[in-house]
Design a protein around this motif. Sequence first.
Motif, mmCIF file in Angstrom:
data_model
loop_
_atom_site.group_PDB
_atom_site.id
_atom_site.type_symbol
_atom_site.label_atom_id
_atom_site.label_comp_id
_atom_site.label_asym_id
_atom_site.label_seq_id
_atom_site.Cartn_x
_atom_site.Cartn_y
_atom_site.Cartn_z
ATOM 1 N N VAL A 45 15.942 8.435 -8.784
ATOM 2 C CA VAL A 45 15.271 9.332 -9.717
ATOM 3 C C VAL A 45 13.768 9.106 -9.704
ATOM 4 O O VAL A 45 13.290 8.053 -9.270
ATOM 5 C CB VAL A 45 15.804 9.151 -11.163
ATOM 6 C CG1 VAL A 45 17.284 9.462 -11.240
ATOM 7 C CG2 VAL A 45 15.540 7.748 -11.668
ATOM 8 N N GLU A 46 13.032 10.082 -10.200
ATOM 9 C CA GLU A 46 11.586 9.955 -10.351
ATOM 10 C C GLU A 46 11.275 9.480 -11.761
ATOM 11 O O GLU A 46 11.854 9.976 -12.731
ATOM 12 C CB GLU A 46 10.921 11.299 -10.098
ATOM 13 C CG GLU A 46 9.410 11.248 -10.146
ATOM 14 C CD GLU A 46 8.788 12.585 -9.819
ATOM 15 O OE1 GLU A 46 8.609 12.868 -8.625
ATOM 16 O OE2 GLU A 46 8.507 13.341 -10.766
ATOM 17 N N ALA B 284 0.809 -1.214 0.000
ATOM 18 C CA ALA B 284 0.000 0.000 0.000
ATOM 19 C C ALA B 284 0.844 1.266 0.000
ATOM 20 O O ALA B 284 0.419 2.300 -0.505
ATOM 21 C CB ALA B 284 -0.934 -0.009 1.214
ATOM 22 N N SER B 285 2.051 1.194 0.555
ATOM 23 C CA SER B 285 2.879 2.397 0.684
ATOM 24 C C SER B 285 4.265 2.165 0.110
ATOM 25 O O SER B 285 4.682 1.024 -0.129
ATOM 26 C CB SER B 285 3.005 2.781 2.166
ATOM 27 O OG SER B 285 3.778 1.799 2.851
ATOM 28 N N VAL B 286 4.982 3.241 -0.071
ATOM 29 C CA VAL B 286 6.374 3.152 -0.517
ATOM 30 C C VAL B 286 7.195 2.400 0.525
ATOM 31 O O VAL B 286 8.059 1.590 0.176
ATOM 32 C CB VAL B 286 6.949 4.561 -0.798
ATOM 33 C CG1 VAL B 286 8.457 4.530 -0.928
ATOM 34 C CG2 VAL B 286 6.315 5.138 -2.048
ATOM 35 N N ALA B 287 6.943 2.636 1.802
ATOM 36 C CA ALA B 287 7.682 1.933 2.857
ATOM 37 C C ALA B 287 7.450 0.426 2.777
ATOM 38 O O ALA B 287 8.399 -0.355 2.877
ATOM 39 C CB ALA B 287 7.278 2.461 4.235
ATOM 40 N N GLU B 288 6.205 -0.004 2.585
ATOM 41 C CA GLU B 288 5.906 -1.436 2.465
ATOM 42 C C GLU B 288 6.566 -2.033 1.240
ATOM 43 O O GLU B 288 7.147 -3.123 1.303
ATOM 44 C CB GLU B 288 4.394 -1.665 2.391
ATOM 45 C CG GLU B 288 3.665 -1.426 3.686
ATOM 46 C CD GLU B 288 2.154 -1.538 3.539
ATOM 47 O OE1 GLU B 288 1.659 -1.928 2.457
ATOM 48 O OE2 GLU B 288 1.458 -1.229 4.522
ATOM 49 N N GLN B 289 6.491 -1.336 0.123
ATOM 50 C CA GLN B 289 7.111 -1.851 -1.094
ATOM 51 C C GLN B 289 8.630 -1.908 -0.950
ATOM 52 O O GLN B 289 9.255 -2.892 -1.338
ATOM 53 C CB GLN B 289 6.708 -0.995 -2.305
ATOM 54 C CG GLN B 289 5.264 -1.194 -2.690
ATOM 55 C CD GLN B 289 4.886 -0.490 -3.982
ATOM 56 O OE1 GLN B 289 5.731 -0.093 -4.770
ATOM 57 N NE2 GLN B 289 3.586 -0.347 -4.208
ATOM 58 N N ASP C 273 7.079 9.107 -7.350
ATOM 59 C CA ASP C 273 6.803 10.437 -6.803
ATOM 60 C C ASP C 273 7.932 10.797 -5.843
ATOM 61 O O ASP C 273 8.073 10.168 -4.790
ATOM 62 C CB ASP C 273 5.454 10.424 -6.087
ATOM 63 C CG ASP C 273 5.046 11.778 -5.549
ATOM 64 O OD1 ASP C 273 5.879 12.710 -5.512
ATOM 65 O OD2 ASP C 273 3.881 11.904 -5.151
ATOM 66 N N MET C 274 8.720 11.783 -6.189
ATOM 67 C CA MET C 274 9.880 12.146 -5.373
ATOM 68 C C MET C 274 9.478 12.660 -3.992
ATOM 69 O O MET C 274 10.295 12.691 -3.077
ATOM 70 C CB MET C 274 10.742 13.180 -6.113
ATOM 71 C CG MET C 274 12.161 13.275 -5.582
ATOM 72 S SD MET C 274 13.056 11.695 -5.485
ATOM 73 C CE MET C 274 13.713 11.595 -7.132
ATOM 74 N N SER C 275 8.204 12.985 -3.799
ATOM 75 C CA SER C 275 7.768 13.398 -2.464
ATOM 76 C C SER C 275 7.820 12.234 -1.478
ATOM 77 O O SER C 275 7.717 12.446 -0.264
ATOM 78 C CB SER C 275 6.362 14.009 -2.507
ATOM 79 O OG SER C 275 5.393 13.016 -2.746
ATOM 80 N N THR C 276 7.989 11.001 -1.960
ATOM 81 C CA THR C 276 8.100 9.827 -1.081
ATOM 82 C C THR C 276 9.562 9.464 -0.794
ATOM 83 O O THR C 276 9.837 8.422 -0.202
ATOM 84 C CB THR C 276 7.377 8.614 -1.700
ATOM 85 O OG1 THR C 276 8.019 8.282 -2.948
ATOM 86 C CG2 THR C 276 5.905 8.899 -1.937
ATOM 87 N N TYR D 97 2.980 -0.054 -8.743
ATOM 88 C CA TYR D 97 4.355 0.019 -8.259
ATOM 89 C C TYR D 97 4.743 1.468 -8.012
ATOM 90 O O TYR D 97 4.595 2.321 -8.878
ATOM 91 C CB TYR D 97 5.321 -0.618 -9.254
ATOM 92 C CG TYR D 97 5.044 -2.077 -9.517
ATOM 93 C CD1 TYR D 97 4.800 -2.964 -8.478
ATOM 94 C CD2 TYR D 97 5.023 -2.564 -10.811
ATOM 95 C CE1 TYR D 97 4.538 -4.300 -8.718
ATOM 96 C CE2 TYR D 97 4.771 -3.905 -11.068
ATOM 97 C CZ TYR D 97 4.527 -4.766 -10.020
ATOM 98 O OH TYR D 97 4.271 -6.084 -10.262
ATOM 99 N N LYS D 98 5.277 1.712 -6.817
ATOM 100 C CA LYS D 98 5.680 3.064 -6.421
ATOM 101 C C LYS D 98 7.186 3.210 -6.329
ATOM 102 O O LYS D 98 7.709 4.322 -6.290
ATOM 103 C CB LYS D 98 5.052 3.401 -5.065
ATOM 104 C CG LYS D 98 3.543 3.350 -5.094
ATOM 105 C CD LYS D 98 2.948 3.484 -3.713
ATOM 106 C CE LYS D 98 1.471 3.197 -3.828
ATOM 107 N NZ LYS D 98 0.649 3.910 -2.949
ATOM 108 N N VAL D 99 7.885 2.085 -6.275
ATOM 109 C CA VAL D 99 9.342 2.096 -6.144
ATOM 110 C C VAL D 99 9.911 0.870 -6.842
ATOM 111 O O VAL D 99 9.290 -0.195 -6.854
ATOM 112 C CB VAL D 99 9.776 2.161 -4.651
ATOM 113 C CG1 VAL D 99 9.261 0.982 -3.872
ATOM 114 C CG2 VAL D 99 11.269 2.273 -4.498
#
Length: 113
Positions: free
Chosen positions: A94-95, A32-37, A68-71, A103-105
């Motif tokens: 990089v973004e 669900a989140s960048v941290a989880e991924q 998203d570089m905000s993450t 996929y976020k990362v």
Amino acid sequence: MTIERKHSNARMSQVVATDTTVYLAGQVAKGASVAEQTTAILAAIDGYLAEMGSDKSKVLQVTIWLTDMSTFAEMNQVYDAWVHPEHKPARACVESKLAAPEYKVEIMVTAAR
């Protein structure tokens, strides 16, 4: 020189290794989140490196793509806890759009054996 290719499909191998170097394909994971991924990706990287007789202390280079570089700080919080404190690799972040919207990362690693 011996070249090993592991976890291959019609398009690519997740791992390509020579006698001295391990190359991992870009790793993605659901979550669900960048941290989880990021947590799941780094666990997969640890597994692939161990399979090839390496570990995170031998990582030479890391490339990270974020949608998203905000993450950036969220990803770094997980990454900083994972990276070996005495053997920090060269790194780029990089973004970019990734292969699928869930996929976020994505993280790609090269390591010594």
